[in-house]
Design a protein around this motif. Structure first.
Motif, PDB file in Angstrom:
ATOM      1  N   UNK A   1     -46.883  56.057  -3.158  1.00 15.23           N
ATOM      2  CA  UNK A   1     -45.487  55.605  -3.151  1.00 15.23           C
ATOM      3  C   UNK A   1     -44.942  55.641  -1.721  1.00 15.23           C
ATOM      4  N   UNK A   2     -44.121  54.667  -1.394  1.00 15.20           N
ATOM      5  CA  UNK A   2     -43.491  54.632  -0.071  1.00 15.20           C
ATOM      6  C   UNK A   2     -42.282  53.706  -0.135  1.00 15.20           C
ATOM      7  N   UNK A   3     -41.615  53.620   0.991  1.00 18.94           N
ATOM      8  CA  UNK A   3     -40.416  52.785   1.069  1.00 18.94           C
ATOM      9  C   UNK A   3     -40.704  51.372   1.550  1.00 18.94           C
ATOM     10  N   UNK A   4     -41.974  50.985   1.640  1.00 15.37           N
ATOM     11  CA  UNK A   4     -42.271  49.627   2.102  1.00 15.37           C
ATOM     12  C   UNK A   4     -41.770  48.615   1.081  1.00 15.37           C
ATOM     13  N   UNK A   5     -41.395  47.444   1.563  1.00 21.11           N
ATOM     14  CA  UNK A   5     -40.847  46.427   0.666  1.00 21.11           C
ATOM     15  C   UNK A   5     -41.945  45.818  -0.214  1.00 21.11           C
ATOM     16  N   UNK A   6     -41.516  45.073  -1.196  1.00 16.93           N
ATOM     17  CA  UNK A   6     -42.407  44.484  -2.198  1.00 16.93           C
ATOM     18  C   UNK A   6     -43.525  43.668  -1.558  1.00 16.93           C
ATOM     19  N   UNK A   7     -43.165  42.765  -0.647  1.00 12.65           N
ATOM     20  CA  UNK A   7     -44.158  41.873  -0.041  1.00 12.65           C
ATOM     21  C   UNK A   7     -45.197  42.651   0.765  1.00 12.65           C
ATOM     22  N   UNK A   8     -44.756  43.665   1.482  1.00 16.38           N
ATOM     23  CA  UNK A   8     -45.688  44.473   2.271  1.00 16.38           C
ATOM     24  C   UNK A   8     -46.631  45.246   1.363  1.00 16.38           C
ATOM     25  N   UNK A   9     -46.089  45.866   0.306  1.00 15.02           N
ATOM     26  CA  UNK A   9     -46.930  46.611  -0.641  1.00 15.02           C
ATOM     27  C   UNK A   9     -47.940  45.666  -1.298  1.00 15.02           C
ATOM     28  N   UNK A  10     -47.489  44.502  -1.712  1.00 18.41           N
ATOM     29  CA  UNK A  10     -48.377  43.512  -2.324  1.00 18.41           C
ATOM     30  C   UNK A  10     -49.500  43.136  -1.359  1.00 18.41           C
ATOM     31  N   UNK A  11     -49.155  42.878  -0.117  1.00 14.02           N
ATOM     32  CA  UNK A  11     -50.149  42.503   0.894  1.00 14.02           C
ATOM     33  C   UNK A  11     -51.159  43.622   1.133  1.00 14.02           C
TER      34      UNK A  11
ATOM     35  N   UNK B   1     -48.726  52.468  -7.177  1.00 17.43           N
ATOM     36  CA  UNK B   1     -47.842  53.486  -6.617  1.00 17.43           C
ATOM     37  C   UNK B   1     -48.074  54.823  -7.310  1.00 17.43           C
ATOM     38  N   UNK B   2     -49.043  55.575  -6.785  1.00 24.87           N
ATOM     39  CA  UNK B   2     -49.305  56.902  -7.341  1.00 24.87           C
ATOM     40  C   UNK B   2     -49.795  57.825  -6.235  1.00 24.87           C
ATOM     41  N   UNK B   3     -49.517  59.089  -6.403  1.00 20.97           N
ATOM     42  CA  UNK B   3     -49.969  60.088  -5.449  1.00 20.97           C
ATOM     43  C   UNK B   3     -51.447  60.391  -5.683  1.00 20.97           C
ATOM     44  N   UNK B   4     -52.168  60.633  -4.606  1.00 19.55           N
ATOM     45  CA  UNK B   4     -53.593  60.970  -4.701  1.00 19.55           C
ATOM     46  C   UNK B   4     -53.802  62.299  -5.409  1.00 19.55           C
ATOM     47  N   UNK B   5     -52.752  63.104  -5.482  1.00 20.36           N
ATOM     48  CA  UNK B   5     -52.849  64.417  -6.118  1.00 20.36           C
ATOM     49  C   UNK B   5     -52.426  64.402  -7.583  1.00 20.36           C
ATOM     50  N   UNK B   6     -52.100  63.232  -8.114  1.00 17.34           N
ATOM     51  CA  UNK B   6     -51.668  63.168  -9.517  1.00 17.34           C
ATOM     52  C   UNK B   6     -52.863  62.947 -10.441  1.00 17.34           C
ATOM     53  N   UNK B   7     -52.825  63.553 -11.634  1.00 16.06           N
ATOM     54  CA  UNK B   7     -53.905  63.343 -12.608  1.00 16.06           C
ATOM     55  C   UNK B   7     -54.011  61.869 -13.004  1.00 16.06           C
TER      56      UNK B   7
ATOM     57  N   UNK C   1     -50.995  58.471 -13.938  1.00 15.71           N
ATOM     58  CA  UNK C   1     -50.765  57.376 -13.000  1.00 15.71           C
ATOM     59  C   UNK C   1     -50.339  56.115 -13.729  1.00 15.71           C
ATOM     60  N   UNK C   2     -49.510  55.345 -13.078  1.00 10.48           N
ATOM     61  CA  UNK C   2     -49.070  54.033 -13.571  1.00 10.48           C
ATOM     62  C   UNK C   2     -48.213  54.103 -14.830  1.00 10.48           C
ATOM     63  N   UNK C   3     -47.569  55.220 -15.070  1.00 12.14           N
ATOM     64  CA  UNK C   3     -46.700  55.323 -16.236  1.00 12.14           C
ATOM     65  C   UNK C   3     -45.356  54.645 -15.997  1.00 12.14           C
TER      66      UNK C   3
END
Length: 156
Positions: A10-20, A43-49, A53-55
């Motif tokens: 997860x981060x604050x990057x915009x939709x287009x940047x995340x998609x890219x 958008x999930x943390x590497x430390x999450x089970x 994820x993706x809920x």
């Protein structure tokens, strides 16, 4: 069969940047690791089970991605439904998880994952092919997944 897994924090990057960025990781796995299927957590943390994820809603990113089979839940369902061996591959160790116990739990729950391939082209230009039984029996090898003490700046 080679299954690719892409995970973006997860981060604050915009939709287009995340998609890219996510699409670039998908394309890299397809081109370099020759995966048969790619599953994505946008958008999930590497430390999450894995089962957590993706809920949350993904804001339509999944629908815009090319050559993607589904999200983490879809991957877990697929692993549950098949009877042939799997090699799970990802970009970097944290692409799968940053906690060794999460990887161990995944391998114990899904014994059809026989190999784990980790692309480390960013840091040392190689692919590590790890045997699942070795990961389950050798804590030193498994501890390589305990890799994220702080965020790594990859590119802007």
């Amino acid at each position: 069969m080679i299954i690719g897994y892409v995970r973006k924090s997860p981060s604050d990057v915009n939709f287009e940047t995340r998609l890219k960025l996510v699409q670039q990781m998908v394309d890299n796995l397809r081109d370099r690791s020759l995966v048969d299927k790619v599953y994505v957590s946008v958008s999930s943390h590497a430390s999450s089970p894995f089962n957590e994820r993706d809920l949350n809603k993904n804001d339509g990113i999944m629908e815009k991605l090319n050559h993607v089979t589904g999200n983490t839940s879809d991957m877990l369902e697929y692993l549950q439904s098949i009877d042939h061996d799997i090699c799970l591959t990802s970009i970097d160790f944290a692409g799968i998880a940053s906690r060794a116990y999460l990887v161990k739990d995944l391998l114990e729950e899904y014994p059809i994952i026989k190999k784990v391939a980790i692309e480390t082209f960013i840091s040392n230009n190689e692919i590590l092919l790890l045997d699942s039984q070795l990961l389950l029996s050798d804590n030193q090898v498994l501890e390589r997944f305990d890799c994220r003490k702080k965020l790594i700046q990859r590119s802007k």
